[in-house]
Motif scaffolding. Structure first.
Motif, PDB file in Angstrom:
ATOM      1  N   LEU A   1       0.870  -1.177   0.000  1.00 27.27           N
ATOM      2  CA  LEU A   1       0.000   0.000   0.000  1.00 27.27           C
ATOM      3  C   LEU A   1       0.907   1.228   0.000  1.00 27.27           C
ATOM      4  O   LEU A   1       1.518   1.563   1.014  1.00 27.27           O
ATOM      5  CB  LEU A   1      -0.907  -0.001   1.249  1.00 27.27           C
ATOM      6  CG  LEU A   1      -1.989   1.082   1.256  1.00 27.27           C
ATOM      7  CD1 LEU A   1      -3.093   0.742   0.254  1.00 27.27           C
ATOM      8  CD2 LEU A   1      -2.590   1.238   2.652  1.00 27.27           C
TER       9      LEU A   1
ATOM     10  N   LEU B   1      -2.362  -2.567  -3.421  1.00 29.55           N
ATOM     11  CA  LEU B   1      -3.696  -2.154  -2.968  1.00 29.55           C
ATOM     12  C   LEU B   1      -3.937  -0.671  -3.231  1.00 29.55           C
ATOM     13  O   LEU B   1      -3.006   0.145  -3.206  1.00 29.55           O
ATOM     14  CB  LEU B   1      -3.852  -2.463  -1.478  1.00 29.55           C
ATOM     15  CG  LEU B   1      -3.755  -3.956  -1.128  1.00 29.55           C
ATOM     16  CD1 LEU B   1      -3.717  -4.131   0.390  1.00 29.55           C
ATOM     17  CD2 LEU B   1      -4.918  -4.733  -1.731  1.00 29.55           C
TER      18      LEU B   1
ATOM     19  N   LEU C   1      -9.603  -2.693   3.336  1.00 32.04           N
ATOM     20  CA  LEU C   1      -8.217  -3.197   3.323  1.00 32.04           C
ATOM     21  C   LEU C   1      -8.135  -4.515   4.081  1.00 32.04           C
ATOM     22  O   LEU C   1      -7.497  -5.472   3.619  1.00 32.04           O
ATOM     23  CB  LEU C   1      -7.263  -2.171   3.938  1.00 32.04           C
ATOM     24  CG  LEU C   1      -6.933  -0.954   3.068  1.00 32.04           C
ATOM     25  CD1 LEU C   1      -6.125   0.060   3.887  1.00 32.04           C
ATOM     26  CD2 LEU C   1      -6.148  -1.376   1.818  1.00 32.04           C
TER      27      LEU C   1
ATOM     28  N   VAL D   1      -3.396   1.131   7.946  1.00 29.11           N
ATOM     29  CA  VAL D   1      -3.185  -0.314   7.899  1.00 29.11           C
ATOM     30  C   VAL D   1      -3.249  -0.914   9.306  1.00 29.11           C
ATOM     31  O   VAL D   1      -3.771  -2.026   9.489  1.00 29.11           O
ATOM     32  CB  VAL D   1      -1.861  -0.658   7.187  1.00 29.11           C
ATOM     33  CG1 VAL D   1      -1.492  -2.120   7.366  1.00 29.11           C
ATOM     34  CG2 VAL D   1      -1.976  -0.320   5.698  1.00 29.11           C
TER      35      VAL D   1
ATOM     36  N   ALA E   1      -6.667  -1.594   9.924  1.00 26.21           N
ATOM     37  CA  ALA E   1      -7.115  -2.780   9.179  1.00 26.21           C
ATOM     38  C   ALA E   1      -6.650  -4.050   9.873  1.00 26.21           C
ATOM     39  O   ALA E   1      -7.392  -5.036   9.971  1.00 26.21           O
ATOM     40  CB  ALA E   1      -6.583  -2.725   7.743  1.00 26.21           C
TER      41      ALA E   1
END
Lengths: 556, 556
Positions: free
Chosen positions: B70, B94, B103, B125, B128
């Motif tokens: 990412l 991503l 995500l 993240v 996520a």
């Protein structure tokens, strides 16, 4: 990974047949082929190839059968490079400079079911077929290609009894024929016989995958863009026309066919059709450079000219450059689908013709290895090894010669038989053919190519070839130069040796110079094995004073 | 045929890894990547990717494991497109505009073992990963990419405990790592999630073979030559950067990376680095056209700009042309590795943005078929069918979704879901997305794209989207236009409908025009399903006089 499929939507065997289908669709109205007054569009070429494939199938041809062809660069031969594979068959384009016994041998070796022959070579092929019949073997069926460009068919264009003519064959075929595609992209598409300079010709077999990828590689190497105008000066039978048969279709280009590549025909074609690319043997350079002024025509735009083989003298190159051609030099061989590498001769030091650089996109690897250990030689610019190649643009092997195939592919590499060094920058530099290198018995491996390059730069020299000469009282060999002088020029052997001094280390100076004609094979390469015999025979001539130092034999 | 072999000398699985190896060899000293003050040569990029692959292997990654990433268009992301496959693994780039729950969903769907994250997105993240932990699933290992270009590492660049930073990872690796090549060229190399405009994102898996061939196809489509200078304005995570990640390496080009594609950054990069190519979404055109004059810099030479998606208004296009850009428009989709076809907008009638022409080299077939009978529709320019594709540059399928894969590949073709017609010249013309077409109940299939093109040509319109609107008392739908006006511009819905009259047949005229903002998804596409709901809700507003004729709702 789950959820994935390999199906006919997302996996199509790579084949240059796709290039023709796309050309017919995208460039349907554009000119595909010009030959004298004959002119086809891509739609017509596609249609004709479909009929050809259909007719061949009707004749009972099966997947993998061989169709041979013997013709100059005419539209029918171009069509055969598509139509035969579209029938699932394999094309064997034969060298038009071969004699009847050799043709008979190759037709038998490939078990050709059909042979398509230009009217000019019908008598020759009939002789070859007699040889085959005499051996009580099965002869291929003869199809004669008559030449519409020659006006009314002359008596040389009569069809022997029991044979078909090419146009009649096409009329038999149906344009809605369903193409017999390769089931596996590694299936063979053509057989390409080597020139046989080191023995009997071997049939290098190319696959659909290899020629598809090599067609793309050629486009990259020659930096061709959409719709080039390609003049056929390279023989189509040579490495399948170096794959330009297919590459021109991939780009929707125009093929300019000429029966005889004379300097007048070349200049006329370039001027009339705005040719962008041509290629072939180095003799094309001579032809252009030495063309009478009356043949000259101005170049309409940039013309790229690629030659493969030994470079002609600098003087010739300069002349061709001055005429406006953009000349490049290629290194290659039949087994590597013609070309490994192409380099421009415009900005480089053209006095060093054997610094070959490296491979182009799509070739996986070019290396110089010790053939015993298979380890790369050090990148010192000195240690000699064998030039070896790896990649998808190599032959599948030699037809019916698994021994030769296995000898060529050694532990993951194809051994070219050429000697080279690795320069400190990683580049490969060719030194010589392995079989031609001179070992002087004092540990030196002498590159005959380097001596030839110096000889060729002599103003009076038209061509030169160097071989090793054994002397009875020495264990090694000395370089023996065979030199052909230009017409009207004169130079003694001693003068030529003096010319080389300073340009070459002493141990590389020719020990003897023989002036005269040079024996050529059918591809225009010099027959070095003939010269080696000649050199051997010279031995006794120079033994007056016990040993030989730069002895010269003129007009030997 | 006897005598042939398929061995590692003449058959090498196609993989873009070869492009990097060759670039390191042929273009070793040339600049591979520029990013602010960071600058690598191809030798260094090769070396860094080897270390990356080595480190990933040391971390226990196996053949076929997924590494997610990412990040914006920075050098590390470029390296991941080579380094991950060189470890035998599969990269999942991503979308940086996704939220934490999405995500989390995609990381779990792909079972990513490692996720490499630009410092800017670490907090996102981490959120996520919390979602994943809460679901008691196994979280991927987090690698943080710190940004050397931002000077001293700020607090946002701190590495969370238990994580590695990307440079530390590289230091773990050995540059003599032996690359883990695909055993079969159809093995996966990347997972590319669709934008999910019609539901949950699906992971389109690309193979080594497909991206190798598509890299070459991109070079052809964009007519790129050796050593291009490519400005990264298309997201690398989008269809693997449309395969330019690998294509630029194949040509030994230079990658110009920028974190944020602002108009100033674009003009500066083009001027400073002599950019030759850039591409991306149509909004890039807006950005360039509407750039303040202070951002403008003269173009150093020809700059090719390819955009994929709906065309912006003619006015914008003309402005960008006037600035000297050479604009082309592409048609494509994630499943076809981004692009099917590219056409220049220079000489064509740009008022007809949906005449898409045909496929480029390497795509085997583009057709318009009746999806039930799978027969081609007649080439009459009228009969609508589904646009279908065949070729080696298509995805292998959707990750872990064999139903969707099988639905996409139908009897040897990939169904795009786009509607089109075949013109009499054989060309395919797009009409609409199947799901977006309006059926008016009187047998007409109305293309919303055609209406949108006319709307976009109105001088006050910035963007427009048309959906079908069902009316209770009618069986079919009528076109309902959602229009965003340019800042400072005004126009009434009625004026806009009048503008369309004469430019469209009566049955295609919008029945209603709604002025206001347009809902966009993470890729910049307009969310038509949101608009469809809106259109439905409008129903009752217009039923004063029993039926509706060009009723207009302003600012609805």
């Amino acid at each position: 990974m789950e959820g994935l499929v390999k199906c006919s939507a997302n996996y199509v065997p790579l084949s240059p047949i796709s290039f023709l289908e796309r050309a017919a669709f995208v460039y349907g109205d554009k000119v595909s082929i010009v030959y004298g007054d004959t002119r086809y569009s891509w739609r017509e070429t596609h249609w004709r190839c479909l009929r050809l494939a259909s007719a061949l199938s009707q004749m009972g041809l099966h997947r993998g059968d061989v169709v041979a062809a013997l013709a100059p660069n005419i539209p029918a031969l171009y069509e055969l490079y598509f139509g035969v594979p579209m029938a699932g068959a394999v094309l064997s384009g034969l060298n038009t400079r071969l004699d009847a016994p050799m043709l008979a041998f190759l037709l038998q070796q490939s078990e050709a079911k059909i042979v398509c022959v230009d009217h000019q070579y019908v008598q020759l092929v009939l002789k070859a077929l007699e040889v085959i019949s005499a051996a009580k073997a099965k002869s291929p069926f003869l199809v004669v290609i008559r030449d519409s460009d020659q006006g009314a068919f002359s008596t040389t264009q009569e069809i022997p009894p029991g044979c078909l003519d090419y146009d009649g064959l096409l009329e038999m075929g149906k344009p809605d024929f369903e193409i017999i595609r390769p089931l596996d992209e590694c299936e063979p598409i053509t057989v390409n016989y080597t020139s046989g300079s080191t023995g009997t010709p071997k049939g290098a077999v190319y696959s659909h995958r290899a020629v598809y990828l090599n067609s793309i590689a050629q486009i990259f190497r020659f930096e061709m863009s959409t719709m080039p105008v390609f003049l056929w000066t390279v023989d189509m039978f040579r490495c399948s026309g170096w794959c330009f048969t297919w590459a021109v279709a991939a780009l929707g280009g125009t093929n300019i066919c000429i029966r005889n590549a004379t300097s007048k025909a070349i200049f006329d074609a370039i001027f009339t059709h705005k040719v962008t690319h041509l290629c072939g043997k180095p003799t094309i350079l001579n032809m252009i450079a030495e063309a009478p002024l009356t043949d000259h025509r101005p170049l309409p735009s940039k013309v790229d000219l690629v030659i493969a083989g030994a470079l002609p003298p600098l003087e010739i190159l300069n002349k061709v450059h001055e005429l406006g051609f953009s000349v490049s030099h290629a290194y290659g061989m039949t087994e590597a689908l013609s070309l490994v590498n192409v380099r421009s001769l415009m900005d480089e030091q053209i006095g060093m013709p054997h610094c070959e650089g490296i491979c182009n996109v799509l070739m996986e690897g070019v290396d110089v290895k010790d053939p015993t250990t298979m380890r790369s030689v050090p990148a010192d610019g000195k240690t000699i090894g064998e030039v070896m190649l790896r990649g998808n643009t190599l032959m599948s092997g030699y037809l019916k010669n698994i021994q030769a195939t296995q000898a060529a592919f050694r532990r993951g590499w194809y051994g070219t038989g050429d000697l080279g060094v690795r320069d400190p920058d990683g580049y490969v530099r060719l030194k010589d053919r392995e079989v031609d290198t001179i070992f002087n018995g004092e540990g030196d491996a002498i590159s005959t190519l380097e001596i030839e390059a110096v000889l060729a730069s002599h103003p009076a020299v038209q061509a030169a070839a160097v071989v090793g000469r054994t002397e009875e009282d020495r264990s090694g060999e000395t370089p023996c130069a065979f030199v052909k002088l230009k017409e009207g020029c004169s130079a003694s052997g001693q003068e030529i040796i003096e010319f080389c001094r300073g340009k070459l280390p002493n141990y590389m100076l020719p020990g003897s110079v023989v002036l005269g004609d040079l024996p050529m094979n059918s591809t225009g390469n010099i027959h070095k094995f003939v010269l080696k015999d000649k050199a051997k025979a010279l031995g006794s001539l120079f033994h007056s004073n016990g040993h030989l130092t730069n002895g010269v034999c003129e007009k030997g």
